[in-house]
Design a protein around this motif. Structure first.
Motif, PDB file in Angstrom:
ATOM      1  N   LEU A   1      -0.440  16.761   3.248  1.00  0.00           N
ATOM      2  CA  LEU A   1      -1.044  16.271   2.012  1.00  0.00           C
ATOM      3  C   LEU A   1      -0.036  15.308   1.397  1.00  0.00           C
ATOM      4  N   ILE A   2      -0.474  14.090   1.165  1.00  0.00           N
ATOM      5  CA  ILE A   2       0.457  13.074   0.668  1.00  0.00           C
ATOM      6  C   ILE A   2      -0.003  12.547  -0.688  1.00  0.00           C
ATOM      7  N   LEU A   3       0.915  12.580  -1.645  1.00  0.00           N
ATOM      8  CA  LEU A   3       0.681  11.960  -2.956  1.00  0.00           C
ATOM      9  C   LEU A   3       1.577  10.739  -3.028  1.00  0.00           C
ATOM     10  N   SER A   4       0.993   9.603  -3.315  1.00  0.00           N
ATOM     11  CA  SER A   4       1.822   8.407  -3.390  1.00  0.00           C
ATOM     12  C   SER A   4       1.538   7.640  -4.686  1.00  0.00           C
ATOM     13  N   ILE A   5       2.619   7.169  -5.309  1.00  0.00           N
ATOM     14  CA  ILE A   5       2.520   6.384  -6.538  1.00  0.00           C
ATOM     15  C   ILE A   5       3.275   5.080  -6.299  1.00  0.00           C
ATOM     16  N   LYS A   6       2.561   3.992  -6.385  1.00  0.00           N
ATOM     17  CA  LYS A   6       3.192   2.700  -6.120  1.00  0.00           C
ATOM     18  C   LYS A   6       3.029   1.831  -7.352  1.00  0.00           C
ATOM     19  N   ASP A   7       4.117   1.244  -7.815  1.00  0.00           N
ATOM     20  CA  ASP A   7       4.004   0.437  -9.032  1.00  0.00           C
ATOM     21  C   ASP A   7       4.708  -0.893  -8.890  1.00  0.00           C
TER      22      ASP A   7
ATOM     23  N   GLY B   1     -14.104  12.992 -10.827  1.00  0.00           N
ATOM     24  CA  GLY B   1     -14.321  14.414 -10.543  1.00  0.00           C
ATOM     25  C   GLY B   1     -15.415  14.631  -9.512  1.00  0.00           C
ATOM     26  N   GLU B   2     -16.549  13.981  -9.724  1.00  0.00           N
ATOM     27  CA  GLU B   2     -17.658  14.154  -8.789  1.00  0.00           C
ATOM     28  C   GLU B   2     -17.340  13.535  -7.437  1.00  0.00           C
ATOM     29  N   GLY B   3     -16.647  12.407  -7.470  1.00  0.00           N
ATOM     30  CA  GLY B   3     -16.274  11.741  -6.215  1.00  0.00           C
ATOM     31  C   GLY B   3     -15.366  12.622  -5.361  1.00  0.00           C
ATOM     32  N   ILE B   4     -14.387  13.249  -5.995  1.00  0.00           N
ATOM     33  CA  ILE B   4     -13.471  14.107  -5.244  1.00  0.00           C
ATOM     34  C   ILE B   4     -14.209  15.340  -4.719  1.00  0.00           C
TER      35      ILE B   4
ATOM     36  N   SER C   1      -2.398   7.343  -4.790  1.00  0.00           N
ATOM     37  CA  SER C   1      -3.293   7.806  -3.732  1.00  0.00           C
ATOM     38  C   SER C   1      -2.973   9.230  -3.321  1.00  0.00           C
ATOM     39  N   VAL C   2      -4.025   9.905  -2.899  1.00  0.00           N
ATOM     40  CA  VAL C   2      -3.907  11.247  -2.334  1.00  0.00           C
ATOM     41  C   VAL C   2      -4.549  11.193  -0.959  1.00  0.00           C
TER      42      VAL C   2
ATOM     43  N   HIS D   1      -8.510   8.172  -2.760  1.00  0.00           N
ATOM     44  CA  HIS D   1      -8.420   9.548  -2.265  1.00  0.00           C
ATOM     45  C   HIS D   1      -9.095   9.581  -0.894  1.00  0.00           C
ATOM     46  N   ILE D   2      -8.332   9.980   0.103  1.00  0.00           N
ATOM     47  CA  ILE D   2      -8.887  10.082   1.450  1.00  0.00           C
ATOM     48  C   ILE D   2      -8.884  11.547   1.848  1.00  0.00           C
ATOM     49  N   ALA D   3     -10.045  12.038   2.210  1.00  0.00           N
ATOM     50  CA  ALA D   3     -10.186  13.447   2.579  1.00  0.00           C
ATOM     51  C   ALA D   3     -11.067  13.509   3.830  1.00  0.00           C
ATOM     52  N   PRO D   4     -11.132  14.693   4.463  1.00  0.00           N
ATOM     53  CA  PRO D   4     -11.955  14.794   5.672  1.00  0.00           C
ATOM     54  C   PRO D   4     -13.401  14.351   5.419  1.00  0.00           C
TER      55      PRO D   4
END
Ligand SMILES: Nc1ncnc2c1ncn2[C@@H]1O[C@H](COP(=O)(O)OP(=O)(O)O)[C@@H](O)[C@H]1O
Ligand SMILES: [Mg+2]
Lengths: 184, 123
Positions: free
Chosen positions: A36-42, A172-175, A26-27, A135-138
């Motif tokens: 800005l947070i990048l998270s990788i969970k496995d 790409g389009e979603g972001i 997630s971003v 991806h969560i953005a404003p």
């Protein structure tokens, strides 16, 4: 590394190497809190507390002749250069979460880069791993789950070139839509 | 916004286009995705392989990844496995080199010697 999407690609390699079958990426563009947070969970094999200490404790690591690896050290240096840091929680046999935080408006904060390319490459090369991308953005929220895509395909492999291309465009389009267009 | 419904069209189209990779024992292309490889440009190299395979509709070619191949100064690297032939290791790759490798080696069966690890070693 030039951008967040390359750190993402590299950190996910650790999850793959740990035998993960589900990887949640997630971003979060938390502009209000300037983060800005990048998270990788496995759900890979995880690490015991000593191992986590070894790869995160700067005192410990500077005393040994070299780092365990390069990837986490790169990410940590980039985050710290942007008033952020790296946080790891892990449980042996259960999985690992690596969170990399940057100050959002820091002048040295790497751009997001081509997250669409990173996710497409990961799915194309690892069709049996489930990738969930949030991806969560404003401007909104994007969610992609490779298992949902796989179900829609009813037997067509998810690494079929046309599907991979669709995934890249979808992300790409979603972001672009939620971050107001253009790479941040 | 693209919709998941489009996947059904893609599925239809793919299933109509004859032999849907029944058996995948053709050529394997393995791109190194260690930290050094990624920093040196492994992602555009991998994407170039995928793009060429898609464009040329090479149905029995698999593009995949591995971790660190262990020779950082030669990254980005890729290994090509063709059935019944020796593995060929390509080094210091770029998307341009990838297009030549696909055209000359993957399609026409002639390895691009000048991009191989043997050639790089002699420099
Ligand atoms: N997601 C993870 N799950 C389990 N172990 C991990 C994970 N991420 C990192 N590690 C451990 O930390 C080590 C260091 O990682 P890293 O800095 O990326 O270097 P490298 O990948 O080159 O070993 C890995 O070799 C692995 O043992
Ligand atoms: Mg690593």
């Amino acid at each position: 590394m030039e951008d967040i999407s390359l750190y993402m690609l590299d950190l996910v390699q650790n999850s793959i190497a740990a035998g993960a079958t589900i990887i949640e990426i997630s971003v979060i563009e938390d502009v209000q809190n300037d983060k800005l947070i990048l998270s990788i969970k496995d759900n890979g094999r995880g690490m015991d507390p000593q191992m986590v200490k070894k790869i995160t404790d700067p005192f410990y690591t500077t005393r040994t002749t070299r780092r365990v690896g390069l990837g986490l050290a790169f990410a940590e240096a980039a985050a710290q250069a942007c008033d952020g840091g790296i946080y790891i929680s892990s449980q042996p046999g259960k999985g690992t979460e690596v969170r990399v935080e940057f100050k959002y408006h820091h002048i040295d904060r790497p751009p997001l880069g081509r997250i669409d390319q990173t996710i497409a490459a990961l799915v194309a090369c690892n069709p049996s791993i489930e990738f969930v991308y949030t991806h969560i953005a404003p401007g909104g929220r994007l969610r992609f789950d490779s298992r949902e895509v796989q179900q829609r395909l009813e037997g067509l492999p998810i690494d079929h070139p046309d599907v991979v291309e669709w995934i890249r465009e979808y992300i790409g389009e979603g972001i672009d839509e939620i971050s107001g267009g253009g790479g941040v | 916004m693209k919709s998941l419904k489009e996947l059904e069209e893609i599925r239809q189209r793919a299933l109509e286009s004859v032999n849907l990779r029944k058996e995948r024992n053709g050529t394997r292309i393995v791109v190194g995705m260690g930290t050094c490889g990624i920093a040196a440009g492994a992602r555009p190299v991998l994407l170039a392989f995928l793009e060429e395979v898609k464009k040329r509709n090479l149905q029995d070619v698999i593009v995949t990844q591995t971790g660190c191949i262990g020779m950082c100064r030669f990254e980005p690297m890729a290994e090509v496995y063709k059935p019944g032939e020796d593995k060929v290791t390509y080094v210091k790759l770029t998307p341009e080199k990838v297009r030549r490798i696909v055209a000359e080696h993957i399609v026409n069966g002639r390895p691009v010697t000048e991009f191989t690890i043997g050639a790089a070693d002699q420099q």
